[in-house]
Write an enzyme that holds these catalytic residues in place. Sequence first.
Site, PDB file in Angstrom:
ATOM      1  N   LYS A 257       0.844  -1.202   0.000  1.00 50.12           N
ATOM      2  CA  LYS A 257       0.000   0.000   0.000  1.00 50.12           C
ATOM      3  C   LYS A 257       0.874   1.246   0.000  1.00 50.12           C
ATOM      4  O   LYS A 257       2.006   1.203   0.466  1.00 50.12           O
ATOM      5  CB  LYS A 257      -0.859   0.027   1.275  1.00 50.12           C
ATOM      6  CG  LYS A 257      -2.009  -0.941   1.289  1.00 50.12           C
ATOM      7  CD  LYS A 257      -2.837  -0.760   2.548  1.00 50.12           C
ATOM      8  CE  LYS A 257      -4.007  -1.735   2.590  1.00 50.12           C
ATOM      9  NZ  LYS A 257      -5.004  -1.505   1.529  1.00 50.12           N
TER      10      LYS A 257
ATOM     11  N   ARG B 278     -10.541 -11.285   1.684  1.00 53.12           N
ATOM     12  CA  ARG B 278     -11.386 -12.344   1.130  1.00 53.12           C
ATOM     13  C   ARG B 278     -10.695 -13.704   1.208  1.00 53.12           C
ATOM     14  O   ARG B 278     -11.357 -14.743   1.273  1.00 53.12           O
ATOM     15  CB  ARG B 278     -11.790 -11.988  -0.311  1.00 53.12           C
ATOM     16  CG  ARG B 278     -10.642 -11.830  -1.253  1.00 53.12           C
ATOM     17  CD  ARG B 278     -11.008 -11.047  -2.496  1.00 53.12           C
ATOM     18  NE  ARG B 278     -11.026  -9.604  -2.277  1.00 53.12           N
ATOM     19  CZ  ARG B 278     -11.345  -8.704  -3.198  1.00 53.12           C
ATOM     20  NH1 ARG B 278     -11.674  -9.090  -4.413  1.00 53.12           N
ATOM     21  NH2 ARG B 278     -11.338  -7.423  -2.917  1.00 53.12           N
TER      22      ARG B 278
HETATM   23  N1  BES Z   1      -8.258  -3.631   4.293  1.00 55.39           N
HETATM   24  C1  BES Z   1      -8.360  -3.225   2.942  1.00 55.39           C
HETATM   25  C2  BES Z   1      -9.630  -2.424   2.661  1.00 55.39           C
HETATM   26  C3  BES Z   1      -9.644  -1.013   3.191  1.00 55.39           C
HETATM   27  C4  BES Z   1      -8.863  -0.039   2.616  1.00 55.39           C
HETATM   28  C5  BES Z   1     -10.473  -0.693   4.239  1.00 55.39           C
HETATM   29  C6  BES Z   1      -8.903   1.248   3.108  1.00 55.39           C
HETATM   30  C7  BES Z   1     -10.525   0.604   4.711  1.00 55.39           C
HETATM   31  C8  BES Z   1      -9.731   1.571   4.155  1.00 55.39           C
HETATM   32  C9  BES Z   1      -8.366  -4.441   2.020  1.00 55.39           C
HETATM   33  O1  BES Z   1      -7.595  -5.499   2.440  1.00 55.39           O
HETATM   34  C10 BES Z   1      -7.806  -3.990   0.712  1.00 55.39           C
HETATM   35  O2  BES Z   1      -6.672  -3.632   0.682  1.00 55.39           O
HETATM   36  N2  BES Z   1      -8.648  -4.006  -0.321  1.00 55.39           N
HETATM   37  C11 BES Z   1      -8.230  -3.580  -1.610  1.00 55.39           C
HETATM   38  C12 BES Z   1      -8.784  -4.540  -2.619  1.00 55.39           C
HETATM   39  C13 BES Z   1      -8.249  -4.358  -3.999  1.00 55.39           C
HETATM   40  C14 BES Z   1      -6.781  -4.742  -4.029  1.00 55.39           C
HETATM   41  C15 BES Z   1      -9.029  -5.214  -4.941  1.00 55.39           C
HETATM   42  C16 BES Z   1      -8.779  -2.177  -1.838  1.00 55.39           C
HETATM   43  O3  BES Z   1      -9.925  -1.893  -1.411  1.00 55.39           O
HETATM   44  O4  BES Z   1      -8.064  -1.349  -2.383  1.00 55.39           O
HETATM   45 MN    MN Z   2      -5.577  -5.313   1.825  1.00 58.33          MN
END
Ligand code: BES
Ligand code: MN
Length: 495
Positions: free
Chosen positions: A278, A352
Amino acid sequence: MRFSVTTSPIDKPKANLRAVAVFHKRKLGTQGEVLDAVLEERISGVLKAGEMDGGVGNTLLIPSVAKGSPGTLLIGLGPRKDFSVKSVRKASAALARILVERPAETVAVALDDMLPPDQRIGWLVHTLVSAIGDAGYRFTAYKGKEEVKPVRLKTVVLCVTEEQAPEAERACAEAEAILAGSDHTRDLANAPPNVMYPEALAEAARELAAKHRKLKATVLDEKELRKLGAGAILAVGQGSERPPRLIALEYSGAGKEDAPIVLVGKGITFDTGGISLKPGEAMDEMKYDMCGAATVLGVIKAVSELKLPLNVVGVITSAENMPDGRACRPGDIVTTLSGQTVEILNTDAEGRLVLCDALTWVERFKPKAVIDIATLTGACIVALGHHASAVLGNDEALIDALKKAGITSHDRTWELPLWEEYQEQLKSNFADMANIGGRPAGTITAACFLARFAEKYSWAHLDIAGIAWKSGKEKGATGRPVPLLMQYLLDQAST
Ligand code: BES
Ligand code: MN
Ligand code: ZN
C-alpha cells in the site's frame, strides 16, 4: 459508567445535576414543570429572561443555588410539531457531550419529556445510553497521566413513568451490555499493531471464555491450519513473523438442537498490502483491519452478559499481511479449504482470502445463518462513505432482518446487488478464480468471491470499511457494527 431506571420524579434521586427538556418558545415538559416548581420557578425565570430558546441541541446550565444542591441542565428539543427521532438524537448527542465534560458524578435525566409521540421508551433508553457511552469513551492505555482528563461521570439515573418502567429497565440492561460490547471492540481495535497480532486475538477470545460459563474458545494455530488445508489463510500469513490463527468462541444459550447464528470476523491485525504494498499515507490506520474480529468479540461479550437464549458462534480469521522474502506473490496459486483454487493477482486483496477458508470451516456448525463482518474494500467507502455498512448475501430474509436492525439501532446498512453477472470479473486464466475483479464495483466483486464459499447456508456479508473507525482529529474505532448485530440478535431472540 452505570445506568439505572427510576420512577421517582426528577427532583428526587440524589444527583449532582438534573437534566430536563425544553421545547421551542421556552416550553417545559411535565418533569420540567415539576422541577421548576421545586426550584421556585428558577427555570421559567431563566427562560423568560431569554437565556435559551429551546432550539434542538441547545443547552443551558443553571448552577445550583446553594452549595451541595444539584445544578440544572436544560436541553433544547425544538418545536413540538417537529418532535421526532431526529431531534431527540441530536439533543442526546449534545446532552452527552456536556455530561462527560462536567464534574458531576451522578446525573438524573427526565426521560418521559424526551419521548417523541411515535416512539417507545425502550428506543429512547437505547439512544441516550449509547450517546452518553459514546461520548464518554476514552482510550488512554498508552498516555501519561498528566495528559488524560478523566471523565467524572459515574452514574446516570433515567427518570421514567410507572407505565414505562418495565420496558425502560429491560432496554437499560440491553443498552449497558451493548455499550460494554462496543467499548471492548473499540479497545481491541485501538490497540497498536505491535501488541494486537493474531495470537493476541486468540488470547482475547480465551480471556472472554474464561469469564462466562456458557462460552467455549477453540484456537487453531498454523500447524493445525496446515493439517486442515486452510491454504488461503496460510498464504496471507506466510510473510509475517506472527503466524495466523483461526478462532472460534461458542456461546450456548439455547438447547443443542438449536442451530447457531455464526459471526465471522476479518482479523487482519495489520494490512501493509503485502508484496502489492500500500502507499505510505495513513498506513497506520490499517491496524483497524481487524475491526471485524473485534466486533465479533464485542458482540459475544454482550450476548454473554445478557445471557441471550440463542446459540451464537463467533469466528475470527486472523493473520498479519506483510511483505517479506517468504510472503506470497502476485501470481501465486493457492488451494483453499474448499478445494477451489485461487490465483492471487493482488496480495492486498487478502481479506477475502482469510475469510474464504473460515466460511468453509463454519459449515461444521450447521449454522442457521452466517454473517461475516469485514473491513474489506476501500470501494465501500467510495460507495457509501462513513454512514452505512454495505450488506450483500444469498438470503433476502436475512438481509432484510439486518437492514431492519440497522434502522432500529441507527447503525445502518445498505444493500448492494450480488448479481450473477458480476461473477465474470473474477475469471482467472490459470485457477478456478482470481482474488480481484478489477476497478468496477469493487465491493460487489469482493462479495462475489465470498459467495462462492458460502453456498451451503444462509449468508450475509457486511463490509464495514467506512464505519468501523474514524480518521483525522477524531481518529479511533467507533465500536460499530456492534449495535446493529446486537439488535439483530435481540430481534432473533424475541421471535
Ligand atoms: N483492508 C483493505 C480495505 C480497506 C482499505 C479498508 C482502506 C478501509 C480503508 C483491504 O484489504 C484492501 O486492501 N482491499 C483492496 C482490494 C483491492 C486490491 C481489490 C482495496 O480496497 O483497495
Ligand atoms: Mn488489503
Ligand atoms: Zn485488508
